[in-house]
Structures are given as structure tokens and as C-alpha cells.
Design a protein around this motif. Structure first.
Motif, PDB file in Angstrom:
ATOM      1  N   THR A  37       0.865  -1.168   0.000  1.00 48.18           N
ATOM      2  CA  THR A  37       0.000   0.000   0.000  1.00 48.18           C
ATOM      3  C   THR A  37       0.907   1.225   0.000  1.00 48.18           C
ATOM      4  OG1 THR A  37      -0.066   0.093   2.411  1.00 48.18           O
ATOM      5  CG2 THR A  37      -1.796  -1.209   1.330  1.00 48.18           C
ATOM      6  N   LEU A  38       0.344   2.397  -0.240  1.00 42.06           N
ATOM      7  CA  LEU A  38       1.151   3.621  -0.197  1.00 42.06           C
ATOM      8  C   LEU A  38       1.775   3.806   1.181  1.00 42.06           C
ATOM      9  CD1 LEU A  38      -1.068   6.087  -2.269  1.00 42.06           C
ATOM     10  CD2 LEU A  38       1.182   5.211  -2.885  1.00 42.06           C
ATOM     11  N   ASP A  68      -2.722   1.732  -5.381  1.00 41.30           N
ATOM     12  CA  ASP A  68      -3.207   3.095  -5.196  1.00 41.30           C
ATOM     13  C   ASP A  68      -4.629   3.034  -4.634  1.00 41.30           C
ATOM     14  OD1 ASP A  68      -3.831   5.769  -5.329  1.00 41.30           O
ATOM     15  OD2 ASP A  68      -3.273   6.005  -7.430  1.00 41.30           O
ATOM     16  N   ASP A  69      -4.944   3.917  -3.688  1.00 42.67           N
ATOM     17  CA  ASP A  69      -6.283   3.948  -3.098  1.00 42.67           C
ATOM     18  C   ASP A  69      -7.372   4.055  -4.162  1.00 42.67           C
ATOM     19  OD1 ASP A  69      -5.282   3.682  -0.579  1.00 42.67           O
ATOM     20  OD2 ASP A  69      -5.598   5.771   0.020  1.00 42.67           O
ATOM     21  N   GLU A  70      -7.080   4.758  -5.240  1.00 43.67           N
ATOM     22  CA  GLU A  70      -8.073   4.948  -6.305  1.00 43.67           C
ATOM     23  C   GLU A  70      -8.376   3.645  -7.037  1.00 43.67           C
ATOM     24  OE1 GLU A  70      -9.533   7.942  -6.342  1.00 43.67           O
ATOM     25  OE2 GLU A  70      -8.134   8.362  -4.721  1.00 43.67           O
ATOM     26  N   ASP A  71      -7.442   2.694  -7.001  1.00 37.21           N
ATOM     27  CA  ASP A  71      -7.619   1.420  -7.707  1.00 37.21           C
ATOM     28  C   ASP A  71      -8.393   0.397  -6.883  1.00 37.21           C
ATOM     29  OD1 ASP A  71      -6.084   2.491  -9.738  1.00 37.21           O
ATOM     30  OD2 ASP A  71      -4.220   1.566  -9.036  1.00 37.21           O
TER      31      ASP A  71
END
Length: 158
Positions: free
Chosen positions: A9-10, A78-81
Motif C-alpha cells: 500500500t502507499l 493506489d487507493d483509487e484502484d
């Protein structure tokens, strides 16, 4: 042998980068000073301080190499994914243990950043593997050393 891809994760990426930076800039200097100090005692053949410092240096370099390997093969989620319809790496999942009637929250992460004490479980662990791909409301059976645990997926969030 090709390195295995590591999923991070990031937050996990940042944590590894920070640790690597600390080891390279702070810890290397500290160990080098310890070696220098131990050499000042003279004969290194019977110098336990020197041996200890050299062992610490070897462990430090091994950890640095491991972290660099992780970063080299890392795939960052990425959180967006993240799709909140199903459990995946990067999601938080609240489950209900049907035997003990208690709720537990896990964050599913790659194996490099797993920390059960923080509720971060690996996608490769028995529980993580069983939860991956599941949807809210599903009942999941997890094979563990003590038998089978049944969880109901209550909620999936970021």
C-alpha cells in the motif's frame, strides 16, 4: 532467481522507504563508529566489541539489501484502484466471528507490511487468502491449525 513481486500500500511503501533511509544514514554511521572505537582497543583477534560491531554491520547490510529488494520489485496499490465491492489488498474488512459472536477488523496488505498486532494481515495468510475476493454478507470458512473459523463479511472500506 527472479525476485517475487511484492504488493504494498502507499503507507507500506512510505514505511519501508523511511526505514531504509534511517538505516543508510543513521545506523550505518553508528555501526561504523562502533567498529572504529573497537579497533582502537588494538588486537582484533580477541576483541569481542569488534566482533559484535562487525556482526551488527552484517545484519544491517542484510536488512538494507532486503528492503532494497522489496522496493525494486514493489507494486504499489493506489487507493483509487481499490474496488470496495470485494475484499482486496488495501481494503479494511470488518468480519464477525460466528462462533464467538465478536467483530474483528483487518486491513489486507501484502506480506512485506503485514503486522498482526496492528490488524494488518497478509493476503497470503490463511485468513487474508480466504477473505480476498469476498463480498459484504458472504460467509467465509478459514482453515486454521485449530480447525475451521467461520466469518461473515460485514463491511469493506478503505
Amino acid at each position: 532467481m527472479a525476485d517475487k513481486e511484492v504488493v504494498l500500500t502507499l503507507e507500506g511503501l512510505k514505511k519501508i522507504e523511511d526505514e531504509l533511509e534511517h538505516l543508510k544514514t543513521v545506523k550505518r554511521k553508528e555501526v561504523a563508529e562502533r567498529i572504529k572505537h573497537a579497533l582502537a582497543f588494538g588486537d582484533i583477534s580477541e576483541n569481542s566489541e569488534y566482533d559484535e560491531a562487525k556482526n551488527e554491520q552484517a545484519q544491517l547490510e542484510e536488512r538494507i539489501a532486503k528492503l532494497e529488494g522489496i522496493l525494486r520489485t514493489a507494486r504499489v496499490i493506489d487507493d483509487e484502484d481499490i474496488n470496495l465491492e470485494t475484499v482486496s489488498i488495501g481494503t479494511k474488512v470488518k468480519v464477525k466471528d460466528l462462533e464467538f459472536d465478536e467483530e474483528i477488523e483487518y486491513t489486507i496488505v501484502g506480506s512485506a507490511e503485514a503486522d498482526p498486532y496492528e490488524g494488518k494481515i497478509s493476503n497470503e495468510s490463511p485468513v487474508g487468502e480466504a477473505l480476498i475476493g469476498r463480498k459484504k454478507g458472504e460467509i467465509v470458512e478459514v482453515q486454521v491449525p485449530d480447525g475451521v473459523i467461520k466469518y461473515e463479511v460485514l463491511e469493506i472500506t478503505r
